[in-house]
Design an enzyme around this catalytic site. Structure first.
Site, PDB file in Angstrom:
ATOM      1  N   ASP A  38       0.872  -1.169   0.000  1.00  0.00           N
ATOM      2  CA  ASP A  38       0.000   0.000   0.000  1.00  0.00           C
ATOM      3  C   ASP A  38       0.921   1.234   0.000  1.00  0.00           C
ATOM      4  O   ASP A  38       2.063   1.146   0.438  1.00  0.00           O
ATOM      5  CB  ASP A  38      -0.850  -0.059   1.275  1.00  0.00           C
ATOM      6  CG  ASP A  38      -1.357   1.297   1.714  1.00  0.00           C
ATOM      7  OD1 ASP A  38      -2.084   1.928   0.931  1.00  0.00           O
ATOM      8  OD2 ASP A  38      -1.020   1.729   2.836  1.00  0.00           O
ATOM      9  N   ASP A 239      -1.520  -0.702   6.054  1.00  0.00           N
ATOM     10  CA  ASP A 239      -1.741  -0.142   7.393  1.00  0.00           C
ATOM     11  C   ASP A 239      -3.172   0.326   7.622  1.00  0.00           C
ATOM     12  O   ASP A 239      -3.570   0.562   8.748  1.00  0.00           O
ATOM     13  CB  ASP A 239      -0.813   1.061   7.609  1.00  0.00           C
ATOM     14  CG  ASP A 239      -1.219   2.239   6.755  1.00  0.00           C
ATOM     15  OD1 ASP A 239      -1.577   2.017   5.573  1.00  0.00           O
ATOM     16  OD2 ASP A 239      -1.215   3.374   7.256  1.00  0.00           O
TER      17      ASP A 239
HETATM   18  P1  ADP Z   1      -4.741   5.369  -0.083  1.00  0.00           P
HETATM   19  O1  ADP Z   1      -4.802   4.055  -0.794  1.00  0.00           O
HETATM   20  O2  ADP Z   1      -3.597   6.199  -0.578  1.00  0.00           O
HETATM   21  O3  ADP Z   1      -4.755   5.232   1.419  1.00  0.00           O
HETATM   22  P2  ADP Z   1      -7.615   6.068  -0.177  1.00  0.00           P
HETATM   23  O4  ADP Z   1      -8.181   4.889  -0.903  1.00  0.00           O
HETATM   24  O5  ADP Z   1      -7.874   6.149   1.287  1.00  0.00           O
HETATM   25  O6  ADP Z   1      -6.034   6.223  -0.522  1.00  0.00           O
HETATM   26  O7  ADP Z   1      -8.178   7.410  -0.830  1.00  0.00           O
HETATM   27  C1  ADP Z   1      -8.093   7.617  -2.227  1.00  0.00           C
HETATM   28  C2  ADP Z   1      -8.307   9.061  -2.544  1.00  0.00           C
HETATM   29  O8  ADP Z   1      -9.614   9.501  -2.109  1.00  0.00           O
HETATM   30  C3  ADP Z   1      -7.330  10.010  -1.843  1.00  0.00           C
HETATM   31  O9  ADP Z   1      -6.106  10.129  -2.526  1.00  0.00           O
HETATM   32  C4  ADP Z   1      -8.134  11.318  -1.839  1.00  0.00           C
HETATM   33  O10 ADP Z   1      -8.011  11.970  -3.079  1.00  0.00           O
HETATM   34  C5  ADP Z   1      -9.566  10.840  -1.650  1.00  0.00           C
HETATM   35  N1  ADP Z   1      -9.911  10.889  -0.225  1.00  0.00           N
HETATM   36  C6  ADP Z   1      -9.999   9.855   0.642  1.00  0.00           C
HETATM   37  N2  ADP Z   1     -10.330  10.282   1.877  1.00  0.00           N
HETATM   38  C7  ADP Z   1     -10.418  11.634   1.808  1.00  0.00           C
HETATM   39  C8  ADP Z   1     -10.704  12.678   2.750  1.00  0.00           C
HETATM   40  N3  ADP Z   1     -10.962  12.438   4.037  1.00  0.00           N
HETATM   41  N4  ADP Z   1     -10.705  13.950   2.284  1.00  0.00           N
HETATM   42  C9  ADP Z   1     -10.441  14.207   1.003  1.00  0.00           C
HETATM   43  N5  ADP Z   1     -10.165  13.296   0.066  1.00  0.00           N
HETATM   44  C10 ADP Z   1     -10.150  12.018   0.460  1.00  0.00           C
HETATM   45 MG    MG Z   2      -2.313   3.285   3.861  1.00  0.00          MG
END
Ligand code: ADP
Ligand code: MG
Length: 294
Positions: A38, A239
């Site tokens: 990740d 994580d």
């Molecule tokens: P990662 O795999 O990097 O942990 P996520 O799947 O949690 O990413 O989120 C993907 C995308 O969705 C983020 O890069 C962001 O653009 C958007 N996103 C997720 N949570 C939030 C939030 N709380 N506020 C704004 N954008 C968010």
């Molecule tokens: Mg992560």
């Protein structure tokens, strides 16, 4: 496998902060052929800091930041932390507005009502699904992403209101850890919900050339399954809450202990240190334990 050698191996691993949930994982980890990482909080430190606030006129920088922070205060995402921390710092004691009816859309973003206005904060996909047109904001966003930043789009009452970007840094040890795995003959893949440009910039810094970006939380498990169907023994390292299905699906799930409890519950191994060298260490220890078993 003798119980004694498994116990000795588990004990030795624990001294290195590698906690196997059962002896069977110490036995099977040696067979790992592909490691899927990740991005946020795993390859990177997961502590993004705010870098850019770009309001769409007539909104001001400070009102855009304060309204967005009001929404993000209810989110547990590391991206949200960066926005809230900076907004509080700049507000100099003035409390943030109150957000109502907060909702989280995993992999997309968040929404809430602030001062009678409907806020949306998140990805391009979130905006397009709500019919928000971006105009020239696309290009600003592309530029920020090419620098490895994550830009979040904001809409107020269905209209584009600006964007806020944050930057995360890769862990000092990620590149070295990736190299060790490659030298061991193991394929390394990075998977993330973040956009393609940001993902590519981060992956390059870590020495990872296989990247799967813009993957929704349930999609991470699906990608692991695809690799398994191709005949690979897959370890997933993550994580976050959104990594849990993939951690459970993988042949070996490894949770980074600095992350969420949900990830640790779904995984077979907990890595107490954030350092990804522990992944190679776990495989080496498993190989050694199995070689000692006569
Ligand atoms: P990662 O795999 O990097 O942990 P996520 O799947 O949690 O990413 O989120 C993907 C995308 O969705 C983020 O890069 C962001 O653009 C958007 N996103 C997720 N949570 C939030 C939030 N709380 N506020 C704004 N954008 C968010
Ligand atoms: Mg992560």
């Amino acid at each position: 496998a003798t119980p004694t050698s498994i116990m000795a191996g588990s004990g030795r691993a624990a001294e290195f902060g590698i906690l196997f949930k059962g002896g069977e994982y110490l036995e099977s980890t040696q067979g790992v052929e592909v490691v899927v990482f990740d991005k946020t909080g795993t390859v990177t430190n997961g502590k993004p800091v705010l870098t850019d606030v770009i309001p769409n006129a007539p909104l001001t920088e400070s009102s855009l930041l304060r309204m967005t922070a009001a929404v993000e205060k209810h989110s547990e995402h590391p991206l949200a932390d960066a926005i809230v921390t900076e907004a509080i710092e700049r507000s100099k004691g003035l409390p943030l507005p109150i957000a109502k009816e907060f909702a989280n859309m995993p992999g997309y973003g968040v929404t809430a009502w602030v001062e009678g206005r409907k806020m949306l904060v998140g990805t391009r996909r979130l905006m397009s699904e709500h019919g928000v047109t971006l105009g020239s904001a696309h290009e600003d966003m592309n530029k920020l992403e090419a620098m490895g930043k994550t830009a979040m789009l904001i809409a107020v009452d269905g209209k584009y209101a600006g964007m806020i970007a944050v930057a995360d840094t890769i862990k000092e040890t990620s590149k070295e850890a990736v190299n060790r795995l490659k030298e061991m003959g193991i394929d390394v893949i990075m998977i993330t919900g973040d956009n393609k440009r940001t993902a590519a910039a981060i992956a390059t810094q870590a020495g990872i050339s296989n990247v799967l970006a813009e993957i929704l939380p349930e999609g991470k498990a699906e990608e692991v399954r695809k690799l398994q169907h191709a005949g690979k023994v897959v370890a997933m390292v993550g994580d976050g809450i959104n990594d849990a299905p993939a951690l459970a699906t993988a042949d070996i799930g490894m949770a980074v202990g600095t992350g969420t409890d949900v990830a640790m519950e779904a995984a077979d191994i907990t890595l107490m240190r954030g350092d990804l060298n522990a992944v190679a260490d776990a495989i080496v220890m498993s190989r050694r334990t199995m070689r000692n078993i006569k």
